[in-house]
Design an enzyme around this catalytic site. Structure first.
Site, PDB file in Angstrom:
ATOM      1  N   LEU A   5      40.900  31.813  28.862  1.00  0.00           N
ATOM      2  CA  LEU A   5      42.245  31.931  29.434  1.00  0.00           C
ATOM      3  C   LEU A   5      42.281  32.950  30.576  1.00  0.00           C
ATOM      4  CD1 LEU A   5      44.502  31.854  26.226  1.00  0.00           C
ATOM      5  CD2 LEU A   5      43.971  29.973  27.774  1.00  0.00           C
ATOM      6  N   CYS A   6      41.231  32.958  31.383  1.00  0.00           N
ATOM      7  CA  CYS A   6      41.167  33.912  32.499  1.00  0.00           C
ATOM      8  C   CYS A   6      40.648  33.228  33.768  1.00  0.00           C
ATOM      9  CB  CYS A   6      40.300  35.113  32.134  1.00  0.00           C
ATOM     10  SG  CYS A   6      38.675  34.725  31.489  1.00  0.00           S
ATOM     11  N   GLY A   7      41.031  31.976  33.955  1.00  0.00           N
ATOM     12  CA  GLY A   7      40.663  31.279  35.182  1.00  0.00           C
ATOM     13  C   GLY A   7      39.169  31.088  35.304  1.00  0.00           C
TER      14      GLY A   7
END
Length: 349
Positions: free
Chosen positions: A123-125
């Site tokens: 969930l951090c690109g």
């Protein structure tokens, strides 16, 4: 007859306005929209809005953790500055003497250890994928040049990726959200033992440099062997999280190189200056690894902030689109029922 039509219209309007919300929801007929019912769209709108609230909260949590990473960098700065100053003073005291230390000795590179820092979570690109691709490219480049390579992995994402592809892995560590000196010491001890035992001729570190909340750059640097000029002449940077009218930002400040500490000529060292330098180098390595861990964690949190912001914006836009579609369907249902009543009343005339 006009009275019957008027009464029918009032009954339809009251079904959508005056009834209790729960009773109206159970009694009126659902309108088919897309492949589902209007009620299903209303439930989806509610779920999308709840998701938007969650992603917004996750963004604020990541921002708080970035602030904590900033404070950790500022807390370690005095130690690294003093270490750099003492090292520079000792090098000047040696006054050009041959510095014959294992950690400063360049040798023929036959094997390289790649130390790769990734995150423990998603969930951090593209934070993790960028670093993994850069490490893969460097691994392929060294193998093509005939250099043997193994890896020290820090972070679950990198560990799982390279393990599934059977890369030669020497050691693995967790990243965590709050890097500590103890964690950096465990990594530096592994790298020092690898280099000093002759199992590897160089150690390269892959980490993500924290530039701003919207920009991070995958970086690589040679950890060992050291270069005395890099230690004494390389400036340092610190970052600070700021906010302006609710918008987050980051400022970076480049600090001056620590001036070499002056030791009087008549000062007698209890130990030989070379031994002191040899004792300082592992401390310097530990500090550099800790700083790179802090930069990587801050980059991961900034990437997560941006991802959660994008998710919140998308959820808000989707909720607006679904609400518009639901209102159109509801209005169409009301209009259809009115037309049916009017048509029925006209047929009775």
């Amino acid at each position: 007859m006009r009275f019957l039509v008027t009464a029918a219209l009032l009954a339809v309007v009251s079904a959508f306005t005056t009834q209790q919300p729960g009773l109206a929801h159970r009694t009126r007929q659902a309108t088919v929209v897309f492949d589902g019912k209007a009620n299903a769209i209303r439930d989806r709108i509610k779920n999308v809005k709840n998701t938007g609230k969650i992603t917004k909260a996750m963004k604020l949590v990541a921002a708080a953790k970035v602030r904590r990473a900033q404070d950790a960098v500022l807390a370690t700065r005095p130690f690294s500055e003093t270490l750099q100053s003492v090292f520079g003073g000792l090098i000047q005291r040696l006054d050009g003497e041959a510095v014959d230390l294992p950690l400063l000795t360049q040798r023929e590179v036959k094997k390289v250890t790649l130390t790769v820092i990734t995150g423990d979570r998603g969930l951090c690109g593209g934070y993790n994928s960028f670093m993994i691709k850069k490490a893969e490219a460097r691994f392929a480049q060294l193998k093509k040049s005939g250099v043997d390579v193994d890896m020290v992995l820090v972070g679950n994402k990198g560990i799982k990726y390279f393990q599934r592809r059977n890369y030669p892995i020497r050691k693995t560590f967790q990243t965590g959200q709050n890097p500590s000196a103890k964690q950096a010491l465990a990594i530096s001890d592994e790298l020092l033992n690898t280099f000093l035992s002759g199992e590897s001729d160089a150690v390269e570190l892959f980490y993500t440099k924290f530039e701003s909340l919207i920009s991070s750059s995958p970086s690589v640097r040679t950890l060992v062997p050291f270069s005395a000029s890099d230690i004494t002449q390389k400036a340092d940077e610190v970052f600070q999280l700021t906010s302006d009218h609710g918008a987050f930002g980051v400022t970076r400040e480049e600090l001056d190189v620590a001036a070499p500490q002056e030791f009087p000529n008549d000062m007698i060292f209890e130990q030989d200056p070379l031994q002191i330098v040899n004792s300082i180098l592992p401390l310097y390595l530990n500090g550099q690894i800790l700083r790179c861990l802090q930069e990587s964690v801050a980059s991961e949190l900034a990437a997560r902030m941006q991802s959660m912001q994008s998710a919140s914006d998308n959820a808000s836009q989707l909720a607006k689109s679904l609400t518009l579609e639901y209102n159109r369907a509801r209005q169409a249902a009301v209009t259809q029922e009115i037309l049916e009543i009017v048509s029925g009343a006209s047929a009775l005339e």
